[in-house]
Design an enzyme around this catalytic site. Structure first.
Site, PDB file in Angstrom:
ATOM      1  N   ARG A  51       0.817  -1.205   0.000  1.00 22.75           N
ATOM      2  CA  ARG A  51       0.000   0.000   0.000  1.00 22.75           C
ATOM      3  C   ARG A  51       0.858   1.265   0.000  1.00 22.75           C
ATOM      4  O   ARG A  51       0.428   2.318  -0.401  1.00 22.75           O
ATOM      5  CB  ARG A  51      -0.863  -0.032   1.261  1.00 22.75           C
ATOM      6  CG  ARG A  51      -2.221   0.553   1.073  1.00 22.75           C
ATOM      7  CD  ARG A  51      -3.075   0.235   2.224  1.00 22.75           C
ATOM      8  NE  ARG A  51      -2.284   0.122   3.448  1.00 22.75           N
ATOM      9  CZ  ARG A  51      -2.806  -0.071   4.652  1.00 22.75           C
ATOM     10  NH1 ARG A  51      -4.084  -0.175   4.791  1.00 22.75           N
ATOM     11  NH2 ARG A  51      -2.049  -0.169   5.723  1.00 22.75           N
ATOM     12  N   LYS A 150       0.537 -19.697   7.002  1.00 19.08           N
ATOM     13  CA  LYS A 150      -0.347 -19.823   8.134  1.00 19.08           C
ATOM     14  C   LYS A 150      -0.414 -18.497   8.906  1.00 19.08           C
ATOM     15  O   LYS A 150       0.528 -17.712   8.774  1.00 19.08           O
ATOM     16  CB  LYS A 150       0.113 -20.948   9.055  1.00 19.08           C
ATOM     17  CG  LYS A 150       1.410 -20.636   9.810  1.00 19.08           C
ATOM     18  CD  LYS A 150       1.541 -21.564  10.959  1.00 19.08           C
ATOM     19  CE  LYS A 150       1.604 -20.857  12.247  1.00 19.08           C
ATOM     20  NZ  LYS A 150       2.864 -20.214  12.563  1.00 19.08           N
ATOM     21  N   LYS A 184      12.273 -27.728   5.988  1.00 13.19           N
ATOM     22  CA  LYS A 184      13.532 -27.901   6.735  1.00 13.19           C
ATOM     23  C   LYS A 184      14.258 -29.152   6.253  1.00 13.19           C
ATOM     24  O   LYS A 184      13.651 -30.171   5.975  1.00 13.19           O
ATOM     25  CB  LYS A 184      13.251 -27.982   8.236  1.00 13.19           C
ATOM     26  CG  LYS A 184      12.827 -26.624   8.814  1.00 13.19           C
ATOM     27  CD  LYS A 184      12.752 -26.666  10.318  1.00 13.19           C
ATOM     28  CE  LYS A 184      12.101 -25.433  10.886  1.00 13.19           C
ATOM     29  NZ  LYS A 184      13.015 -24.335  11.177  1.00 13.19           N
ATOM     30  N   HIS A 242       2.879 -27.102  12.483  1.00 11.25           N
ATOM     31  CA  HIS A 242       4.223 -27.693  12.465  1.00 11.25           C
ATOM     32  C   HIS A 242       4.291 -29.069  13.144  1.00 11.25           C
ATOM     33  O   HIS A 242       4.802 -30.020  12.573  1.00 11.25           O
ATOM     34  CB  HIS A 242       5.234 -26.760  13.137  1.00 11.25           C
ATOM     35  CG  HIS A 242       5.240 -25.363  12.590  1.00 11.25           C
ATOM     36  ND1 HIS A 242       5.028 -25.071  11.261  1.00 11.25           N
ATOM     37  CD2 HIS A 242       5.444 -24.169  13.185  1.00 11.25           C
ATOM     38  CE1 HIS A 242       5.104 -23.756  11.076  1.00 11.25           C
ATOM     39  NE2 HIS A 242       5.350 -23.190  12.227  1.00 11.25           N
ATOM     40  N   LYS A 337       7.389 -21.424  24.362  1.00 14.11           N
ATOM     41  CA  LYS A 337       8.307 -20.288  24.311  1.00 14.11           C
ATOM     42  C   LYS A 337       8.934 -20.131  25.689  1.00 14.11           C
ATOM     43  O   LYS A 337       8.367 -20.559  26.691  1.00 14.11           O
ATOM     44  CB  LYS A 337       7.542 -19.028  23.923  1.00 14.11           C
ATOM     45  CG  LYS A 337       6.862 -19.181  22.553  1.00 14.11           C
ATOM     46  CD  LYS A 337       6.870 -17.905  21.768  1.00 14.11           C
ATOM     47  CE  LYS A 337       6.210 -18.055  20.416  1.00 14.11           C
ATOM     48  NZ  LYS A 337       7.146 -18.385  19.323  1.00 14.11           N
TER      49      LYS A 337
HETATM   50  C1  BG6 Z   1       6.278 -19.871  13.385  1.00 17.38           C
HETATM   51  C2  BG6 Z   1       5.562 -19.437  14.601  1.00 17.38           C
HETATM   52  O1  BG6 Z   1       5.413 -20.520  12.501  1.00 17.38           O
HETATM   53  O2  BG6 Z   1       7.327 -20.748  13.727  1.00 17.38           O
HETATM   54  C3  BG6 Z   1       6.517 -18.785  15.593  1.00 17.38           C
HETATM   55  O3  BG6 Z   1       4.527 -18.526  14.260  1.00 17.38           O
HETATM   56  C4  BG6 Z   1       7.691 -19.679  15.864  1.00 17.38           C
HETATM   57  O4  BG6 Z   1       5.840 -18.449  16.797  1.00 17.38           O
HETATM   58  C5  BG6 Z   1       8.305 -20.174  14.569  1.00 17.38           C
HETATM   59  O5  BG6 Z   1       8.639 -18.950  16.614  1.00 17.38           O
HETATM   60  C6  BG6 Z   1       9.387 -21.215  14.799  1.00 17.38           C
HETATM   61  O6  BG6 Z   1      10.045 -21.490  13.605  1.00 17.38           O
HETATM   62  P1  BG6 Z   1      11.550 -21.980  13.596  1.00 17.38           P
HETATM   63  O7  BG6 Z   1      11.838 -22.242  12.159  1.00 17.38           O
HETATM   64  O8  BG6 Z   1      12.370 -20.879  14.182  1.00 17.38           O
HETATM   65  O9  BG6 Z   1      11.583 -23.210  14.433  1.00 17.38           O
END
Ligand code: BG6
Length: 489
Positions: A51, A150, A184, A242, A337
């Site tokens: 934008r 996502k 990955k 994931h 986290k």
């Molecule tokens: C994301 C989440 O999809 O994946 C995050 O929204 C998370 O909250 C992240 O930190 C982790 O990804 P990676 O590749 O760092 O393990």
């Protein structure tokens, strides 16, 4: 081992959300790496769209900063940055009005024979409006594709509605739903391990596997993403996508081929075989003030300023798959986290031997484990019992056959986004989630979300820098098992 770089077809890639976080941190660096490896045809264009009013030169300066900030100097061969920047064009487009769309259409006109990718690096509320305008302006050419990140919905119903909206404009084979875990390195290696070796498959079932543990632990807090995160929480943010994708790759039947639908058909069967989550098989947590390696850190509520939030920043659960191969084998999932270390791994723990003829003095015989480490230190270890070498009689020792890739292959690892972007450009769907997968994953999770929405199971506090609430340990220990810790299989 040298990698084979096969150039992709000529393309135009339109990045909506061109100045956003995802584009800056992941997309431009990933595209730059592929370009530096000569994988992108010279005439291919990357068109930033957002934008904001911006001239081409300003956009190039912006992307240039993104690359110098996120790609180490040693990985920027001379001349590559200029070549990359020369591909960039900018167009000011508003997702929710007609502003700028004629300009975008004009830019794309006449390039219908190219692969055309629309990458929606924007909030999910804009997926529908952007897709609708792409359709209305006749931009869905024969080779057009759309990429979504996502969160795809926040429950089954909203995911379904979003899929319907996108599906009105793009056919399913043109829709690429990213779960970056599928890009990955080690996740892909899991497929190689399982389906390119004879060793594991005869043992890969309830008769020989005792349990599977999937851990995705992070040390960081919510890092300025509270607006998104507080509405999501660990179940929506990590488990629905994931962790469930990892579970599917461990549990699925051998696909007839590793092409898109064959793999996704098998993953879907796993998702549909998941038994409902029992109320006592899930533990929610939220971090309180504690410490990280860098020093004291605030709790979630102080960090976000959201005094009444009941969003979980930790989740542990026991998943069970009701099918012939896996019945009775628990899959323990855990993510959070502000945990003590950043580690993502899958541990497949085999059953104990049925009988031991060794003297007690030989020591304890541990169960074999296959540990697939996604990060850090990508690699695979197979823990087995051997005789302790040398004199001293028969003493047994548990050692890891270490297949850590960093030693075997010294090349730089491609980031997940590099792989995923190239797969989109090639039109390969294997590493992306199909609509029915996403909806099946939500269907499994929805009852838990409903329970929580009615105020049940508020998160239990855990101190930042620990492995979550004590109940998460109890969840597995009451089954007579423990969470895996590296170095002591
Ligand atoms: C994301 C989440 O999809 O994946 C995050 O929204 C998370 O909250 C992240 O930190 C982790 O990804 P990676 O590749 O760092 O393990």
């Amino acid at each position: 081992m040298t990698s084979r770089i096969i150039p992709v077809d000529l393309f135009d890639l339109v990045v909506f959300g061109a100045t956003g976080d995802l584009a800056t941190r992941k997309l431009y660096p990933a595209l730059f790496h592929r370009d530096a490896q000569n994988q992108l045809p010279l005439e291919s264009r990357i068109i930033g769209a957002s934008r904001r009013a911006m001239a081409d030169d300003e956009f190039r300066a912006f992307a240039s900063r993104a690359i110098t900030d996120h790609v180490p100097e040693a990985e920027r061969p001379a001349g590559c940055l200029d070549r990359f920047l020369a591909r960039l064009t900018y167009v000011q487009v508003d997702a929710v009005s007609e502003d700028g769309w004629p300009g975008l259409s004009a830019l794309l006109r006449g390039a219908e024979e190219r692969v055309r990718v629309f990458y929606l690096a924007v909030g999910p509320d804009l997926f529908g409006p952007i897709a609708q305008r792409i359709g209305a302006h006749g931009l869905v050419s024969a080779r057009a594709r759309v990429v979504l990140e996502k969160p795809i919905g926040r429950d089954g119903a909203s995911a379904h509605a979003l899929n319907e909206e996108i599906g009105k404009v793009f056919p399913e084979p043109a829709i690429f739903r990213i779960d970056h875990y599928l890009g990955k390195e080690t996740v892909q290696n899991l497929m190689a391990l399982r389906f390119a070796n004879i060793l594991f498959e005869p043992l890969w079932n309830a008769a020989h596997i005792d349990n599977v543990q999937i851990t995705v632990a992070e040390t960081l807090g919510v890092e300025g993403r509270a607006g998104y995160y507080d509405k999501a929480g660990a179940l929506r943010d990590m488990v629905q996508n994931h962790l469930l994708q990892l579970l599917c790759l461990v549990a699925m039947e051998p696909p007839v081929s590793v092409e898109g639908d064959a793999v996704r058909d098998e993953k879907l069967k796993v998702l549909k075989s998941l038994k409902p989550i029992a109320a006592d098989a899930i533990v929610r947590g939220q971090y309180r003030a504690g410490a990280s390696a860098e020093g004291p850190v605030p709790g979630y509520l102080e960090e976000t300023g959201l005094k009444d939030s009941t969003t979980e920043t930790f989740l542990a659960l026991k998943a069970e798959i009701g099918n012939w191969r896996w019945n009775g084998v628990p899959f323990y999932l855990r993510t959070g986290k502000r945990l003590p270390e950043r580690v993502s791994e899958i541990v497949v723990e085999f059953r104990a031997i049925p009988y031991s003829g060794f003297r007690p003095s030989a020591g304890e015989i541990r169960q074999n484990q296959l540990v697939v480490r996604l990060q850090p230190d990508e690699g695979v270890k197979l823990w087995i019992m051997i005789k302790d070498p040398g004199p001293g009689g028969m003493r047994l020792q548990n050692v890891a056959l270490d297949m850590t890739f960093a030693e075997a292959f010294r090349e730089r690892y491609a980031d997940a986004y590099e792989r995923l972007l190239v797969e989109v450009l090639r039109g390969h769907q294997t590493l992306f989630m199909r609509r029915d997968e996403v909806e099946a994953a939500w269907a499994w999770i929805d009852p838990v979300l409903d329970r929580w929405a009615s105020g049940m199971d508020p998160p239990r506090p855990y101190t930042a820098g620990t492995w979550g609430p004590a109940a998460a340990v109890a969840l597995i220990e009451r089954d007579g098992r423990t969470w895996h810790e590296d170095g002591e299989a």
